[in-house]
Write a protein that holds these residues in place. Structure first.
Motif, PDB file in Angstrom:
ATOM      1  N   ALA A 174      -1.735  -2.755  -1.606  1.00 47.23           N
ATOM      2  CA  ALA A 174      -1.485  -1.339  -1.313  1.00 47.23           C
ATOM      3  C   ALA A 174      -2.112  -0.862  -0.017  1.00 47.23           C
ATOM      4  CB  ALA A 174      -2.017  -0.483  -2.471  1.00 47.23           C
ATOM      5  N   GLY A 175      -3.098  -1.601   0.506  1.00 47.96           N
ATOM      6  CA  GLY A 175      -3.867  -1.141   1.651  1.00 47.96           C
ATOM      7  C   GLY A 175      -3.044  -0.690   2.849  1.00 47.96           C
ATOM      8  N   PRO A 176      -2.116  -1.516   3.347  1.00 45.42           N
ATOM      9  CA  PRO A 176      -1.316  -1.076   4.493  1.00 45.42           C
ATOM     10  C   PRO A 176      -0.508   0.182   4.223  1.00 45.42           C
ATOM     11  CG  PRO A 176      -1.174  -3.456   4.223  1.00 45.42           C
ATOM     12  CD  PRO A 176      -1.877  -2.931   3.012  1.00 45.42           C
ATOM     13  N   PHE A 177       0.027   0.308   3.006  1.00 37.63           N
ATOM     14  CA  PHE A 177       0.804   1.511   2.654  1.00 37.63           C
ATOM     15  C   PHE A 177      -0.099   2.733   2.585  1.00 37.63           C
ATOM     16  CE2 PHE A 177       2.673   4.306  -0.670  1.00 37.63           C
ATOM     17  CZ  PHE A 177       3.830   4.672   0.026  1.00 37.63           C
ATOM     18  N   VAL A 178      -1.302   2.572   2.016  1.00 31.34           N
ATOM     19  CA  VAL A 178      -2.264   3.676   1.957  1.00 31.34           C
ATOM     20  C   VAL A 178      -2.612   4.150   3.366  1.00 31.34           C
ATOM     21  CG1 VAL A 178      -4.645   4.297   1.345  1.00 31.34           C
ATOM     22  CG2 VAL A 178      -3.221   3.030  -0.279  1.00 31.34           C
ATOM     23  N   ALA A 179      -2.801   3.207   4.282  1.00 31.71           N
ATOM     24  CA  ALA A 179      -3.103   3.578   5.661  1.00 31.71           C
ATOM     25  C   ALA A 179      -1.952   4.359   6.283  1.00 31.71           C
ATOM     26  CB  ALA A 179      -3.402   2.331   6.484  1.00 31.71           C
ATOM     27  N   SER A 180      -0.710   3.991   5.925  1.00 35.15           N
ATOM     28  CA  SER A 180       0.435   4.728   6.444  1.00 35.15           C
ATOM     29  C   SER A 180       0.441   6.166   5.927  1.00 35.15           C
ATOM     30  CB  SER A 180       1.739   4.020   6.039  1.00 35.15           C
ATOM     31  OG  SER A 180       1.790   2.724   6.564  1.00 35.15           O
ATOM     32  N   LEU A 181       0.088   6.355   4.657  1.00 35.75           N
ATOM     33  CA  LEU A 181      -0.003   7.703   4.103  1.00 35.75           C
ATOM     34  C   LEU A 181      -1.099   8.507   4.797  1.00 35.75           C
ATOM     35  CD1 LEU A 181       0.376   7.031   0.256  1.00 35.75           C
ATOM     36  CD2 LEU A 181       2.129   7.818   1.873  1.00 35.75           C
ATOM     37  N   LEU A 182      -2.237   7.852   5.036  1.00 34.89           N
ATOM     38  CA  LEU A 182      -3.335   8.524   5.734  1.00 34.89           C
ATOM     39  C   LEU A 182      -2.928   8.888   7.154  1.00 34.89           C
ATOM     40  CD1 LEU A 182      -6.346   6.326   4.534  1.00 34.89           C
ATOM     41  CD2 LEU A 182      -5.838   8.669   3.840  1.00 34.89           C
ATOM     42  N   TYR A 183      -2.125   8.029   7.765  1.00 34.19           N
ATOM     43  CA  TYR A 183      -1.642   8.288   9.125  1.00 34.19           C
ATOM     44  C   TYR A 183      -0.808   9.572   9.152  1.00 34.19           C
ATOM     45  CZ  TYR A 183       0.829   7.535  13.551  1.00 34.19           C
ATOM     46  OH  TYR A 183       1.347   7.688  14.812  1.00 34.19           O
ATOM     47  N   SER A 184       0.065   9.728   8.161  1.00 32.16           N
ATOM     48  CA  SER A 184       0.916  10.920   8.103  1.00 32.16           C
ATOM     49  C   SER A 184       0.110  12.167   7.765  1.00 32.16           C
ATOM     50  CB  SER A 184       2.025  10.722   7.059  1.00 32.16           C
ATOM     51  OG  SER A 184       2.840   9.613   7.395  1.00 32.16           O
ATOM     52  N   ALA A 185      -0.823  12.030   6.819  1.00 30.48           N
ATOM     53  CA  ALA A 185      -1.610  13.186   6.387  1.00 30.48           C
ATOM     54  C   ALA A 185      -2.661  13.580   7.410  1.00 30.48           C
ATOM     55  CB  ALA A 185      -2.275  12.890   5.050  1.00 30.48           C
TER      56      ALA A 185
END
Length: 410
Positions: free
Chosen positions: A356-367
């Protein structure tokens, strides 16, 4: 304490080390090189092509406890041998995929093979065989595994330049069949007591999975290493863009990233020499603290390139040593009798976090409106993991002192 290795088992570490290089290289690292040509030919989106890989990591994590329990009961020969055979079959099938459905089904099968062949089952096998010397054996095994990316990234790129991606997967299927399967089929048969420790004494010091999972400390230490793994996984995919977002040129960012692999190996060498007298808990506290410290350095000016070299050193050393800590900590805390099941239960959320790590980072990038906010959040998450690990260590130390005092008073 007997730290000798049985002469009849001296082949085990180098042989399993070779299988780790092949397994990690073919099932974990090669996809990073072959992903783009596969995406182009199959006509899939980037999320779709990356998602199949995440499915494999997720399945591998979910099966960790079951794989460890099997090794606890019957040893690693059947499980790891079957895993190598399955890896060969699935990689051969991967060379024949033509659409997203086939891609995801094959990667699901590769996830099953991962759960039976990568570090976790190998750690369980060598913990059984090497007994009280398990941490040194785990360290030596990870020294081999640390070269998987060094070997397979350039090897895969070279093969791709001479043959198509489908042929590369066939070559790697053959490598698992001809190298990994014979070695795994030669592993010690059955479980048996760990070398160097009488069976009765091992059982009295050890606890089973059911008892361990009633203890809050198990969940706290698992949460700590999971947060750490989540941030490492997130940074592994987003590191180059993060560096560039802080003003580092693409060439310098790639150069800084290239330092991390050798630093991981260096960390394991330091642990095997300087750190061998420290407990796994002490080594783990040092290693888990390096991640937030390294990320803080990324807030430096882009003109301070030496600071980014220090970042790569701290980041790589911490990641390299944490692999050993995750392998050795269950045995130090709970004994070796049920090591496979307990380490597998601890590895399950870690593997899910890695997926999940890369996807979580993508969410953090958007937020967070870009990579600076993402980096700040990841620094906070990694610091929370280090603080939680420190709390667990203090709690265990206090618990040990209370038990010691009670024993003295009686």
């Amino acid at each position: 304490m007997d730290n000798t290795i049985p002469r009849s088992r001296g082949w085990l570490i180098p042989s399993l080390g070779l299988t780790q290089i092949v397994a990690w290289g073919s099932m974990f690292y090669a996809y990073g090189v072959l992903m783009q040509p596969m995406q182009d030919e199959l006509g899939l989106s980037k999320p779709a092509i990356v998602g199949a890989y995440s499915v494999a990591l997720l399945i591998s994590g979910l099966l960790s406890t079951a794989a460890g329990s099997i090794i606890d009961r019957i040893g690693g020969r059947l499980l790891m041998g079957s895993g190598a055979l399955l890896a060969a079959v699935m990689l051969a099938c991967l060379s024949r995929v033509h659409n997203a459905t086939e891609l995801y089904l094959v990667w699901a099968g590769i996830g099953v093979a991962m759960s039976a062949t990568l570090y976790q089952p190998a750690f369980a096998v060598i913990t059984q065989v090497h007994g009280s010397n398990y941490r040194r054996a785990i360290t030596h095994l990870t020294l081999f595994g640390g070269f998987a990316s060094t070997v397979f990234w350039p090897l895969t790129q070279t093969l791709l330049q001479h043959v198509g991606w489908r042929e590369v997967w066939l070559i790697y299927a053959a490598a698992n069949l001809l190298i990994c399967l014979p070695i795994h089929a030669s592993l010690p048969k059955g479980r048996g007591p760990a070398h160097g420790t009488p069976p009765a004494r091992t059982e009295t010091r050890s606890r089973n999975l059911t008892a361990v999972m009633r203890e809050p400390v198990f969940y706290l230490v698992t949460a700590a290493v999971t947060l750490n793994a989540l941030v490492f996984a997130a940074m592994s995919l987003h590191m180059i863009p993060v560096l560039q977002a802080h003003g580092i040129s693409a060439a310098n960012a790639a150069w800084v990233g290239a330092l991390i692999g050798p630093m991981q190996v260096l960390g394991r060498v330091v642990q095997a020499t300087v750190g061998k007298r420290a407990s796994t808990r002490q080594v783990g506290m040092a290693a888990i603290s390096l991640l937030p410290l390294s990320l803080l350095l990324l807030f430096a000016s882009e003109q301070w390139l030496p600071v980014y070299v220090v970042f790569a050193a701290l980041y790589g050393i911490g990641n390299g040593v944490m692999t050993i800590v995750r392998g050795a900590l269950p045995a130090e805390l709970y004994g070796r009798a049920a090591y496979g099941a307990i380490s597998g239960a601890m590895a399950t959320p870690v593997q899910i976090a890695v997926a999940a790590g890369p996807f979580v980072a993508s969410l953090l990038y958007s937020a967070g409106n870009g990579y600076p906010g993402t980096l700040l959040a990841l620094t906070g998450i990694s610091a929370a993991g280090a603080i939680l690990f420190g709390y667990v260590i203090r709690h265990l130390r206090q618990q040990s002192m209370l038990l010691s005092n009670e024993g003295t008073s009686t």
